[in-house]
Scaffold this active site. Structure first.
Site, PDB file in Angstrom:
ATOM      1  N   ASP A   1      62.369  13.681  49.426  1.00 54.32           N
ATOM      2  CA  ASP A   1      62.655  15.098  49.389  1.00 54.32           C
ATOM      3  C   ASP A   1      61.611  15.854  50.217  1.00 54.32           C
ATOM      4  O   ASP A   1      60.424  15.837  49.893  1.00 54.32           O
ATOM      5  CB  ASP A   1      62.629  15.541  47.924  1.00 54.32           C
ATOM      6  CG  ASP A   1      62.974  17.006  47.777  1.00 54.32           C
ATOM      7  OD1 ASP A   1      64.035  17.387  48.275  1.00 54.32           O
ATOM      8  OD2 ASP A   1      62.184  17.746  47.191  1.00 54.32           O
TER       9      ASP A   1
ATOM     10  N   THR B   1      64.876  21.785  53.480  1.00 62.86           N
ATOM     11  CA  THR B   1      63.441  21.936  53.715  1.00 62.86           C
ATOM     12  C   THR B   1      62.935  21.053  54.853  1.00 62.86           C
ATOM     13  O   THR B   1      62.151  21.502  55.686  1.00 62.86           O
ATOM     14  CB  THR B   1      62.649  21.584  52.451  1.00 62.86           C
ATOM     15  OG1 THR B   1      63.127  20.345  51.961  1.00 62.86           O
ATOM     16  CG2 THR B   1      62.849  22.632  51.389  1.00 62.86           C
ATOM     17  N   THR B   2      63.399  19.802  54.886  1.00 62.06           N
ATOM     18  CA  THR B   2      62.963  18.909  55.954  1.00 62.06           C
ATOM     19  C   THR B   2      63.457  19.462  57.285  1.00 62.06           C
ATOM     20  O   THR B   2      62.711  19.518  58.272  1.00 62.06           O
ATOM     21  CB  THR B   2      63.543  17.491  55.748  1.00 62.06           C
ATOM     22  OG1 THR B   2      63.473  17.170  54.364  1.00 62.06           O
ATOM     23  CG2 THR B   2      62.797  16.462  56.530  1.00 62.06           C
TER      24      THR B   2
ATOM     25  N   ASP C   1      68.308  19.787  43.847  1.00 66.86           N
ATOM     26  CA  ASP C   1      68.929  20.157  45.120  1.00 66.86           C
ATOM     27  C   ASP C   1      70.429  20.383  44.932  1.00 66.86           C
ATOM     28  O   ASP C   1      70.990  21.355  45.436  1.00 66.86           O
ATOM     29  CB  ASP C   1      68.709  19.054  46.173  1.00 66.86           C
ATOM     30  CG  ASP C   1      67.285  19.083  46.721  1.00 66.86           C
ATOM     31  OD1 ASP C   1      66.386  19.540  45.997  1.00 66.86           O
ATOM     32  OD2 ASP C   1      67.085  18.642  47.867  1.00 66.86           O
TER      33      ASP C   1
END
Ligand code: ADP
Ligand code: MG
Length: 545
Positions: A62, A95-96, A394
């Site tokens: 994550d 987010t990544t 998520d």
């Protein structure tokens, strides 16, 4: 012509980097962070093992978790991490992608800076490109109709896409259905224009069972046991006293100066204590409560008398759970037991202690607020339970995102490829050097499908060529089809995402890149390594913009 006397403004140990050096430093630091998470992107992404200063281990795929655990000193690196945190807090996913995009926007900018294009030009070009990218998202996103028969199926697809890049993706079918049921359950009680808060879906973690045993239960579940063996294990028609203060006699209530000289005084002292404790129980009985939920402790004597009265009690409930009991059962949070009345009591059809695996938990069902659900998160070990929990988080977020903002886009790099294509068309309409900046933005966005391809072991060059071709032919939903290992239609493959997640990614990444490019002077108060900054790390300097 007077003699120039140097004026010393900065402390001697202040470190200062200026101009091109400051920019280069900042850009490098941001790129390093982005590169570090690249291999975690997408369903074929690898996991990272993070070890903190205490030696505790987190294994995760994550992006938000990885970035939060990374201990970085450089202020620009911290800004990239801030981007990820913002995206995580706002929309819960992407987010990544946001970190990678920020890094690549800066990498592209670096090339332009080398070609002597002024930062101001790059910044204004990036601003235009970001605005255009948001337009493209609006243009290609599809609106979902909450009354359509396939509404739930779309939400499940959204949850599945988000969870397919998780360590626990093999269980995504079960987990996706579960998060959709959970969000739809709480959405029932929330008016259309009000924020749906994922925190209203409590999750209780339980180690020692299989991931697929993760379940959604109606009602509120507290990870607490009934405190006294003599108390009933099940109460129907519960009337709940929710008490914030300790059901104990605190030692300070007795004057510390009392000196006991003879045994009868001692007895009187103890009798008085017992009388006070007993009066608490009398107060509870008088109010008509048959369940006591206490945030603090409950004295043994009180437990004994409560049990005698057939009253069930649990203690040391987390503050957040106290709030939840208040909201779901309507029980007032009482701080002075002397003031407890019948009007303060909450209601539930059933409160029962049940065995859940090896644990005992308290189930509160049939409450006035009917939309209450709890997720019991399960997995074989702590690490797995944590990763299941992150996947659920998520999933819950993206489903909430679509329920609140019913627009979807298609993933697997499809949206990114379309943005990139349209940005290049747009760049051609611009005058001057901004054109370069918009093209650079387009290249940076393309780093998303590029990374996805790379992580899947596909040749990024082939993939990008085929993607560009497809999008030039107007195939706006073409992305990387992982199952076939080539470019294909993501709408057909049901790789669905919340449009708002992608909007947030573009906005946050573009903003951070612009902010970093604007800096040409880094002044750090203690000569820490790099330009680490002062005692508080200086990483928050983005906040005062
Ligand atoms: P982030 O932290 O940015 O959400 P993830 O590791 O979750 O990063 O990866 C998300 C990316 O993976 C998105 O671009 C998404 O479209 C892509 N993705 C998810 N599932 C698939 C799939 N089955 N095929 C291709 N791409 C996928
Ligand atoms: Mg994700």
């Amino acid at each position: 012509m007077s003699q120039q006397v140097p004026v010393i403004v900065l402390r001697e140990d202040t470190e200062r980097t200026r101009g091109r050096d400051a920019q280069r430093n900042n850009i490098m630091a941001a790129i390093v962070i982005a590169e570090a998470v690249k291999s975690a992107l997408g369903p074929k992404g690898m996991d990272k093992m993070l070890v903190d200063s205490f030696g505790d281990i987190t294994v995760s795929n994550d992006g938000a978790t990885i970035l939060k655990e990374m201990d970085v000193a450089h202020p620009a690196a911290k800004m990239v991490i801030e981007v990820a945190k913002t995206v995580d807090a706002e929309v819960g996913d992407g987010t990544t992608t946001a970190a990678i995009l920020t890094g690549d926007l800066l990498k592209q900018a670096e090339t332009l800076l080398d070609q002597k294009i002024h930062p101001t030009t790059i910044i204004s070009g990036y601003r235009k490109a970001a605005a255009k990218a948001l337009e493209v998202i609006d243009e290609v996103s599809e609106t979902v109709d909450p009354t359509a028969p396939d509404y739930k199926k779309i939400l499940i697809d959204v949850a599945k896409t988000s969870m397919s890049s998780k360590f626990v993706s093999t269980h995504k079918d079960t987990l996706a259905k579960l998060v959709v049921d959970a969000v739809l359950a709480i959405a029932k009680d929330v008016p259309k224009d009000e924020e749906l808060d994922i925190d209203n879906i409590p999750r209780q973690k339980q180690v020692g069972m299989r991931v697929e045993q993760t379940e959604l239960v109606k009602g509120l579940v507290l990870d607490k046991e009934i405190i006294h063996v003599g108390m009933p294990k099940k109460i129907e028609g519960a009337k709940i006293a929710l008490i914030e203060s300790a059901l104990e006699v605190s030692k300070t209530e007795f004057d510390a100066k009392i000196s006991i000289t003879d045994p009868s005084a001692m007895q009187g002292f103890l009798d008085e204590e017992e009388r006070m404790l007993k009066s608490m129980v009398e107060k509870i009985v008088e109010a008509g409560a048959n369940v006591v939920i206490a945030q603090k402790g409950i004295d043994d004597v009180v437990q004994h008398y409560l049990a005698k009265e057939g009253i069930m009690a649990v203690r040391r409930i987390k503050k957040s759970d106290v709030e939840r009991v208040h909201e779901t059962t309507g029980a007032a949070i009482v701080s002075k037991i002397q003031n407890l009345t019948a009007a303060d009591l909450g209601k539930a059809k059933i409160i029962e202690q049940r065995d859940v695996g090896d644990d005992k938990m308290l189930f509160i069902e049939g409450t006035p607020k009917s939309s209450v659900v709890t997720i019991l998160v399960r997995g074989g070990t702590d690490h797995i339970v944590d990763e299941v929990d992150r996947a659920l988080n998520d999933g819950l977020y993206v489903v909430r995102d679509v329920v609140m903002h019913p627009q979807i886009t298609y993933g697997g790099g499809a949206l990114a490829a379309e943005i990139s294509k349209q940005l290049r068309d747009y760049a051609a309409t611009l005058e001057g050097r901004e054109q370069y900046a918009v093209n650079a933005f387009a290249d940076a966005v393309e780093s998303i499908p590029n990374t996805l391809a790379d992580n899947a072991g596909l040749d990024p060059i082939d993939v990008i060529v085929n993607l560009r071709k497809a999008h030039t032919e107007g195939k706006v939903y073409h992305g990387i089809d992982y199952t076939k290992g080539k470019v294909g239609d993501m709408k057909a493959a049901r790789i669905v995402e919340a449009a708002i997640v992608n909007r947030q990614v573009v906005m946050s990444a573009a903003e951070a890149a612009q902010m970093i490019l604007k800096i040409d002077d880094v002044i750090s108060s203690r000569g820490s390594p790099g330009m680490g900054g002062g005692p508080d790390g200086g990483g928050d300097f983005g906040d005062d913009e």
